[in-house]
Write a protein that holds these residues in place. Structure first.
Motif, PDB file in Angstrom:
ATOM      1  N   ARG A 193     -21.804  37.842  27.804  1.00 42.38           N
ATOM      2  CA  ARG A 193     -23.133  37.911  27.771  1.00 42.38           C
ATOM      3  C   ARG A 193     -23.696  39.609  27.341  1.00 42.38           C
ATOM      4  NH1 ARG A 193     -24.860  34.409  33.187  1.00 42.38           N
ATOM      5  NH2 ARG A 193     -24.059  32.437  32.051  1.00 42.38           N
ATOM      6  N   LEU A 196     -23.423  40.020  23.617  1.00 44.56           N
ATOM      7  CA  LEU A 196     -24.335  39.244  23.134  1.00 44.56           C
ATOM      8  C   LEU A 196     -25.739  39.871  23.120  1.00 44.56           C
ATOM      9  CD1 LEU A 196     -23.467  35.775  23.942  1.00 44.56           C
ATOM     10  CD2 LEU A 196     -23.498  36.892  21.536  1.00 44.56           C
ATOM     11  N   GLN A 197     -25.927  40.327  24.265  1.00 42.14           N
ATOM     12  CA  GLN A 197     -27.265  41.211  24.634  1.00 42.14           C
ATOM     13  C   GLN A 197     -27.171  42.671  23.683  1.00 42.14           C
ATOM     14  OE1 GLN A 197     -27.778  42.352  28.471  1.00 42.14           O
ATOM     15  NE2 GLN A 197     -29.979  42.982  28.220  1.00 42.14           N
ATOM     16  N   ARG A 201     -27.785  39.097  19.664  1.00 43.86           N
ATOM     17  CA  ARG A 201     -27.076  37.520  19.060  1.00 43.86           C
ATOM     18  C   ARG A 201     -27.070  36.654  19.889  1.00 43.86           C
ATOM     19  NH1 ARG A 201     -21.502  39.225  17.409  1.00 43.86           N
ATOM     20  NH2 ARG A 201     -21.357  36.725  17.210  1.00 43.86           N
ATOM     21  N   VAL A 202     -26.938  35.197  19.487  1.00 46.52           N
ATOM     22  CA  VAL A 202     -26.871  34.226  20.160  1.00 46.52           C
ATOM     23  C   VAL A 202     -25.502  33.408  19.798  1.00 46.52           C
ATOM     24  CG1 VAL A 202     -29.019  33.786  20.750  1.00 46.52           C
ATOM     25  CG2 VAL A 202     -28.363  32.988  18.774  1.00 46.52           C
ATOM     26  N   ALA A 214     -28.166  26.915  20.481  1.00 39.01           N
ATOM     27  CA  ALA A 214     -27.481  28.339  20.606  1.00 39.01           C
ATOM     28  C   ALA A 214     -27.726  28.869  21.779  1.00 39.01           C
ATOM     29  CB  ALA A 214     -27.953  29.450  19.500  1.00 39.01           C
ATOM     30  N   THR A 215     -27.176  29.621  22.537  1.00 38.98           N
ATOM     31  CA  THR A 215     -27.370  30.334  23.705  1.00 38.98           C
ATOM     32  C   THR A 215     -27.087  31.913  23.869  1.00 38.98           C
ATOM     33  OG1 THR A 215     -27.027  30.426  26.156  1.00 38.98           O
ATOM     34  CG2 THR A 215     -25.334  29.555  24.554  1.00 38.98           C
ATOM     35  N   ALA A 216     -27.743  32.850  24.484  1.00 42.15           N
ATOM     36  CA  ALA A 216     -27.112  33.908  24.807  1.00 42.15           C
ATOM     37  C   ALA A 216     -26.570  34.286  25.926  1.00 42.15           C
ATOM     38  CB  ALA A 216     -28.556  34.886  24.603  1.00 42.15           C
TER      39      ALA A 216
END
Length: 272
Positions: A193, A196-197, A201-202, A214-216
């Motif tokens: 996480r 990604l942060q 991005r996700v 999609a998920t972050a």
């Protein structure tokens, strides 16, 4: 010891709408269950009341319904023996019990509950200079939840219950291993996480049936689930290799800061 606390009252329209949909679903489900029960209430008033209480408790709507039950008792005379009865024919008194169930929604209680939907109360000892209202909401939503670890021990992928061991040392050893695994799960989530942060991005492809979603903030269970289709092959010429990695699997390894060489075993000899 003394300190100052701030109470932050926050309203979310999206949260209120979500709660409203959930409330309506629970009310409708309870109403349908009560209608089915009213069609076949049975013969025992105590059992009927217990079933009603179970329905209202299961759907969490006890305060939103008024339920009345009534038992009508009647007596019927039945002649015993064959043929047409006479004045001297033996008779038997039969008691018949007919149950009735009536219910209605508590409109006032439902309206009052709807007015409270979407509201949350936060408490903090930080001053408004250090922590504004918007920052407090953001920090609360991003906080680490200790209960997630307990859920993984209870019903997740690290089940500790039920424990079949009788020896105390084995129970302690099992919980020690599960605690280490839980730390690994938590670390994987944190590293992925955070990556990604930082990259803004996700990650897509983690949801079955919806590859574009999609998920972050992916969970460790979702990340590890993508590696379930890998197969280790052992060939007759004493070589072994693993199914080639997909693009999604490579992305996850990169986010975990793990090398792809972990799955490159095609050059290793197979020990027999």
């Amino acid at each position: 010891m003394r300190w100052h606390e701030r109470y932050l009252v926050v309203y979310s329209e999206n949260f209120a709408n979500s709660q409203l949909r959930g409330l309506e679903q629970r009310l409708n489900a309870a109403e349908n269950a009560l209608l089915k029960l009213a069609a076949k209430p049975g013969k025992d008033l105590v059992q009927l009341d217990e079933k009603i209480e179970a329905i209202l408790k299961r759907h969490r709507v006890s305060e939103f319904f008024v339920v009345n039950t009534k038992a009508e008792i009647s007596t019927q005379t039945r002649h015993l023996g064959r043929g047409r009865p006479t004045a001297k024919s033996p008779q038997q008194q039969i008691v018949c019990v007919q149950l009735q169930l009536q219910f209605s929604r508590q409109s006032a209680a439902i309206e009052q509950a709807q007015q409270l939907l979407g509201w949350r109360l936060y408490v903090t000892n930080a001053s408004i200079i250090k922590l504004s209202l918007s920052q407090a909401v953001i920090y609360y939503r991003d906080e680490w939840l200790l209960e997630r670890g307990f859920h993984r021990f209870k019903r997740g992928n690290l089940p500790a219950l039920p424990i079949y061991f009788q020896n105390q040392d084995r129970i302690v050893g099992l919980m020690f291993l599960l605690t280490i695994a839980l730390r690994v799960f938590t670390l994987i989530e944190f590293v992925v996480r955070e990556a990604l942060q930082k990259a803004q991005r996700v990650l897509a492809g983690l949801y079955d049936g919806n590859p574009k979603r999609a998920t972050a903030r992916p969970s460790t269970e979702q990340l590890l689930k993508t590696f379930r289709n890998l197969t280790l092959y052992s060939l007759p010429d004493s070589t072994i290799f693993v199914t080639p990695l997909s693009d999604l699997q490579r992305q996850i390894l990169s986010l975990m800061k793990l090398p792809e060489s972990l799955y490159q075993l095609h050059l290793l000899p197979c020990k027999t």
